[in-house]
Design a protein around this motif. Structure first.
Motif, short mmCIF file in Angstrom:
data_model
loop_
_atom_site.label_atom_id
_atom_site.label_comp_id
_atom_site.label_asym_id
_atom_site.label_seq_id
_atom_site.Cartn_x
_atom_site.Cartn_y
_atom_site.Cartn_z
N LYS A 16 -13.13 88.79 -2.91
CA LYS A 16 -11.69 88.71 -3.10
C LYS A 16 -11.03 88.96 -1.75
N ALA A 17 -9.76 88.66 -1.67
CA ALA A 17 -9.03 88.84 -0.42
C ALA A 17 -9.07 90.30 0.01
N GLY A 18 -9.58 90.52 1.18
CA GLY A 18 -9.61 91.85 1.78
C GLY A 18 -9.09 91.73 3.19
N ASP A 19 -9.73 92.42 4.12
CA ASP A 19 -9.33 92.34 5.51
C ASP A 19 -9.60 90.95 6.08
N VAL A 20 -8.84 90.58 7.07
CA VAL A 20 -9.03 89.31 7.77
C VAL A 20 -10.27 89.44 8.65
N ASP A 21 -11.07 88.38 8.71
CA ASP A 21 -12.25 88.34 9.56
C ASP A 21 -11.99 87.35 10.70
N ILE A 22 -12.12 87.82 11.93
CA ILE A 22 -12.02 86.94 13.10
C ILE A 22 -13.41 86.36 13.31
N VAL A 23 -13.57 85.08 13.03
CA VAL A 23 -14.86 84.40 13.07
C VAL A 23 -15.21 83.97 14.49
N ASP A 24 -14.20 83.51 15.25
CA ASP A 24 -14.45 82.99 16.59
C ASP A 24 -13.13 82.99 17.35
N ALA A 25 -13.23 82.97 18.65
CA ALA A 25 -12.04 82.85 19.51
C ALA A 25 -12.47 82.23 20.83
N LYS A 26 -11.57 81.43 21.37
CA LYS A 26 -11.81 80.77 22.66
C LYS A 26 -10.55 80.92 23.50
N ALA A 27 -10.73 80.99 24.81
CA ALA A 27 -9.61 81.08 25.73
C ALA A 27 -9.80 80.05 26.84
N ARG A 28 -8.67 79.49 27.28
CA ARG A 28 -8.71 78.49 28.34
C ARG A 28 -7.53 78.75 29.27
N LYS A 29 -7.83 78.79 30.57
CA LYS A 29 -6.77 78.99 31.57
C LYS A 29 -6.03 77.67 31.77
N THR A 30 -4.71 77.73 31.74
CA THR A 30 -3.87 76.55 31.94
C THR A 30 -2.86 76.84 33.05
N ALA A 31 -2.09 75.85 33.40
CA ALA A 31 -1.06 76.02 34.42
C ALA A 31 0.02 77.01 33.97
N ASN A 32 0.20 77.17 32.66
CA ASN A 32 1.25 78.04 32.12
C ASN A 32 0.70 79.35 31.55
N GLY A 33 -0.47 79.79 31.98
CA GLY A 33 -1.06 81.01 31.46
C GLY A 33 -2.36 80.70 30.73
N TRP A 34 -2.64 81.43 29.70
CA TRP A 34 -3.86 81.25 28.92
C TRP A 34 -3.52 80.67 27.55
N SER A 35 -4.42 79.86 27.05
CA SER A 35 -4.31 79.30 25.71
C SER A 35 -5.46 79.86 24.88
N PHE A 36 -5.14 80.41 23.71
CA PHE A 36 -6.14 81.00 22.83
C PHE A 36 -6.21 80.21 21.53
N SER A 37 -7.43 79.97 21.07
CA SER A 37 -7.67 79.37 19.75
C SER A 37 -8.52 80.36 18.98
N VAL A 38 -8.00 80.78 17.82
CA VAL A 38 -8.66 81.83 17.04
C VAL A 38 -8.98 81.29 15.65
N THR A 39 -10.22 81.52 15.23
CA THR A 39 -10.67 81.12 13.90
C THR A 39 -10.68 82.35 13.00
N LEU A 40 -9.92 82.27 11.91
CA LEU A 40 -9.82 83.37 10.96
C LEU A 40 -10.38 82.96 9.61
#
Length: 126
Positions: A24-48
């Motif tokens: 059943k719905a409990g705490d959120v699980d962070i399955v994966d995350a990726k980061a990429r440096k861009t001209a405007n800072g960092w871009s993050f993609s997070v899988t929940l």
């Protein structure tokens, strides 16, 4: 079969059934995350992953922190993802201070609050 054996067999069957049942719905699980440096800072993609049940209980936020606890950015999730699990959402333009080479990602749901899980992500400019 004796009553004791029958009760023992029933308890084994029930335990197996509960173990196989979806969580059943409990705490959120962070399955994966990726980061990429861009001209405007960092871009993050997070899988929940979360057992969203609808508007009353769903994963509603993830955040990026420095190791010393400074909040760098957050992605507010505006609706439940009942039929889309796990799911990926991104956040761009995050300014990471010079010298910080790792971040911590935390996630939250609308009922339990912030999950105790801390997902550590190393930053490497490609």
């Amino acid at each position: 079969m004796s009553v004791l054996k029958r009760a023992f067999c029933c308890s084994i069957v029930l335990a197996a059934a509960f173990a196989a049942a979806p969580a059943k719905a409990g705490d959120v699980d962070i399955v994966d995350a990726k980061a990429r440096k861009t001209a405007n800072g960092w871009s993050f993609s997070v899988t929940l992953e979360h057992g969203d049940t609808g508007w009353d209980h769903y994963a509603d936020l993830w955040q990026v922190y420095t190791p010393d606890g400074k909040l760098l950015g957050e992605r507010v999730l505006l609706h439940p993802h009942v039929q889309e699990q796990p799911f990926i959402r991104s956040l761009s333009g995050v300014v990471v201070p010079e010298g910080v080479n790792e971040v911590i990602i935390r996630a939250r749901d609308s009922v339990h609050g912030t999950s105790p899980q801390e997902y550590r992500l190393s930053l490497t400019a490609e």
